[in-house]
Design a protein around this motif. Structure first.
Motif, mmCIF file in Angstrom:
data_model
loop_
_atom_site.group_PDB
_atom_site.id
_atom_site.type_symbol
_atom_site.label_atom_id
_atom_site.label_comp_id
_atom_site.label_asym_id
_atom_site.label_seq_id
_atom_site.Cartn_x
_atom_site.Cartn_y
_atom_site.Cartn_z
ATOM 1 N N GLN A 1 0.699 -1.055 -0.035
ATOM 2 C CA GLN A 1 -0.070 0.047 -0.051
ATOM 3 C C GLN A 1 0.842 1.186 0.042
ATOM 4 N N ASP A 2 0.227 2.197 -0.285
ATOM 5 C CA ASP A 2 0.998 3.716 -0.378
ATOM 6 C C ASP A 2 1.358 4.094 0.936
ATOM 7 N N SER B 1 5.874 8.843 -3.327
ATOM 8 C CA SER B 1 7.000 8.515 -3.726
ATOM 9 C C SER B 1 7.439 7.244 -2.947
ATOM 10 N N ASN B 2 6.739 6.542 -2.141
ATOM 11 C CA ASN B 2 7.142 5.478 -1.308
ATOM 12 C C ASN B 2 6.111 4.554 -1.222
ATOM 13 N N PHE B 3 6.228 3.287 -0.905
ATOM 14 C CA PHE B 3 5.164 2.263 -0.536
ATOM 15 C C PHE B 3 5.597 1.488 0.532
ATOM 16 N N VAL C 1 3.151 4.434 -18.118
ATOM 17 C CA VAL C 1 3.463 3.052 -17.475
ATOM 18 C C VAL C 1 2.967 3.385 -15.992
ATOM 19 N N TYR C 2 2.322 2.255 -15.576
ATOM 20 C CA TYR C 2 1.508 2.529 -14.150
ATOM 21 C C TYR C 2 1.644 1.199 -13.423
ATOM 22 N N ILE C 3 1.678 1.364 -12.178
ATOM 23 C CA ILE C 3 1.455 0.345 -11.239
ATOM 24 C C ILE C 3 0.177 0.659 -10.423
ATOM 25 N N MET D 1 -1.021 3.439 -8.112
ATOM 26 C CA MET D 1 0.055 3.487 -7.038
ATOM 27 C C MET D 1 1.157 4.054 -7.537
ATOM 28 N N HIS D 2 1.696 4.126 -8.638
ATOM 29 C CA HIS D 2 3.017 4.606 -8.965
ATOM 30 C C HIS D 2 2.871 4.807 -10.457
#
Length: 589
Positions: free
Chosen positions: A171-172, A178-180, A222-224, A232-233
């Motif tokens: 999760q974020d 910028s982190n997870f 490009v994504y996550i 998410m990113h």
């Protein structure tokens, strides 16, 4: 509809008039249409081939990128396993109570283990937290902290694991995008009961090298995303399109195409995340456009060259046909023409040769017939020119006899002189054409005799400008017109007679008008005379030994052409007008 018909006729008329236009259009169509079709198919196939190439390459890349991302998650998972399998943690999780000193030592060892893992990881690790629920202890290791806490409430990461009954959650991070957080539960070995959790706070930058495998197109995004489609990113700032067309719960990789995008996806197990690449349809259109442009240029150039060659071939093939058609349409049956020697050995060459041979024979036959007929007419005309109407001669001799009792010798001599001049004109004047001056003098002699016969009853007027007196006219053309006036106009006319002869210019020719005030001509007879004058008659006389009206008309057409001749009509005030049309051909021309 009229303008549509006019346009249709304008476009179709050239093809009706000449075979060359039809042949050129057919040849161009045969050569150009296949090139256009092939070019169109090639451009479409080029786009489809490029589309398939882009799809296949991106499916391969998203598999590679998915493997790379999973490897990164595996590394993070290995770091957590390093903590989970440490003897210190196993000793700490035993249920028996240890002394405070022993507990402090164990906790210090756990901190050392976590710290060792933290620094043995990579620069993308931001923080490691270990939570043990039974003792309500939270171990936190980062660059700024290295401590143990007893939190007043259960950490959110632990509650998330319990709520979802999951072993792994990604999760974020709270407070930064910028982190997870990579969270794994600590399970009791005997019954897999969840007794705690390990949470890694990781920079998303760790995944960028893997995501760069998908960054092959500048326009791509490009994504996550997680299982709900939440972003998410992303590698670059792009708007994430609607992902409803994708079932993110599906396993494996694939792609879907929407109206505006190609969406490639790869479900990352067991993290529950999905790797997404979005490529605009316009990218393939733009990429294919360059290839299609050059293909179209080559196709258009080929079509133009084919059209030029087809037109040249059609022109070459149709040229002898057009030449033959023009030879046939412009053939002069009376005048010999030079025939160019043809080198063609095919059917068209044979047709041209046979046509010219046939036309030469027909021309020779016409020339022979024309010469024979002309000689016959000339002989008959000269025979008639040697004669004077017997009735006119008889009446003139009777006139001279009667004048010997009542007139002076000078009056008698005038009649004899006029008759003598008429004989001389018929017998001694050379040629078939005479001047208007000579014709008018001959007519004046004739009218001098007629005026003496019908003294006090006949009036004669002649109006000829000197400039037209040298113009040429078939010999003995005016006397027959005047004779007709006496025979058909004055014969049954009571009262005075009036005859007028005028020579007037019109356009490029001359009009000689002979008018009388006789009884005129009936409409039916007038129509019959006009139709006979319009026919192509044999230029011979039609009334006994006199040169008739039809003969005069036929001879004028014979000498000067079909546009000249005689026109007859009734005068509005009574009588008849005969108009004779001739060109302005002067003596010596």
């Amino acid at each position: 509809m009229k303008w549509l018909n006019s346009v249709s006729r304008l476009l179709s008329d050239p093809f009706k008039r000449t075979i060359r236009s039809k042949l050129i259009v057919i040849m161009i169509s045969i050569s150009v249409i296949p090139i256009i079709v092939v070019t169109w198919l090639a451009t479409n196939n080029t786009r489809r081939a490029m589309e398939q190439e882009v799809i296949q390459s991106n499916l391969s890349r998203i598999d590679w990128a998915g493997d790379a991302v999973n490897n990164n998650f595996t590394q993070l998972n290995n770091l957590i396993y390093t903590i989970l399998i440490s003897p210190t943690l196993a000793e700490y999780t035993k249920e028996d109570e240890a002394s405070l000193r022993s507990q402090f030592t164990i906790q210090s060892n756990i901190i050392n283990t976590i710290t060792s893992v933290y620094y043995s990881g990579n620069n993308n690790l931001v923080e490691i937290q270990l939570y043990y629920r039974e003792k309500n202890k939270l171990f936190t290791i980062n660059d700024m902290r290295n401590d143990i806490q007893s939190p007043p409430a259960e950490p959110p990461t632990w509650r998330e694991l319990i709520t979802k009954q999951a072993d792994v959650i990604i999760q974020d991070s709270t407070g930064t995008a910028s982190n997870f957080k990579f969270i794994r539960s600590i399970n009791r070995f005997e019954n897999q009961e969840k007794i705690g959790s390990v949470s890694l706070d990781v920079k998303w930058k760790m995944m960028d090298n893997a995501l760069d495998l998908l960054n092959s197109e500048q326009e791509a995004g490009v994504y996550i995303v997680d299982s709900s489609g939440k972003l998410m990113h992303q590698l670059k700032e792009r708007d994430l399109p609607d992902l409803k067309a994708i079932n993110l719960a599906d396993h494996g990789s694939g792609f879907v195409r929407t109206a505006e995008h190609y969406i490639f996806y790869n479900q990352l197990e067991p993290s529950g995340l999905s790797l997404i690449k979005v490529l605009p349809v316009s990218y393939i259109d733009h990429s294919a456009a360059t290839t299609q442009k050059y293909g179209l240029i080559v196709g258009v150039a080929s079509a133009l060259v084919a059209a030029l060659l087809a037109a040249l071939l059609a022109y070459t093939v149709s040229r002898p046909i057009i030449r033959l058609a023009r030879s046939m349409s412009g053939l002069n049956w009376l005048k010999a023409e030079d025939v160019s020697h043809l080198n063609r050995q095919d059917e068209i060459g044979m047709l041209e040769m046979r046509f010219h041979t046939m036309s030469s024979r027909i021309r020779e036959h016409i020339r022979n017939e024309y010469t024979i007929n002309l000689e016959k007419q000339t002989a008959q005309l000269k025979a008639l020119q040697a004669q004077i109407n017997p009735h006119f001669l008889q009446n003139t001799l009777q006139l001279i006899g009667s004048m010997s009792f009542s007139k002076t010798p000078s009056d008698i001599y005038s009649i004899i002189q006029s008759l003598s001049d008429m004989f001389r004109y018929c017998l001694r004047e050379p040629g078939d054409l005479a001047t208007i001056r000579a014709e008018m003098k001959h007519l004046s002699n004739y009218m001098n005799i007629q005026r003496q016969r019908f003294t006090g009853k006949l009036t004669y007027e002649a109006d000829v400008a000197p400039e037209w007196e040298d113009c040429r006219i078939p010999k003995l053309s005016l006397q027959p017109l005047v004779e007709n006036a006496f025979m058909h106009g004055f014969d049954k006319k009571k009262g005075s007679w009036c005859l007028k002869v005028k020579v007037l210019p019109y356009d490029s020719g001359l009009l000689i008008s002979v008018e009388d005030n006789g009884i005129g001509i009936s409409p039916s007879r007038l129509e019959d005379v006009r139709s006979r004058l319009a026919e192509q008659l044999d230029p011979l006389w039609t009334s006994g030994n006199s040169i008739g009206l039809y003969n005069v008309s036929a001879r004028i057409k014979l000498y000067f052409g079909e546009e000249y001749g005689i026109h007859i009509e009734n005068n509005p005030g009574g009588g008849t007008r005969v108009s004779l049309y001739i060109p302005r051909v002067k003596e010596g021309q």
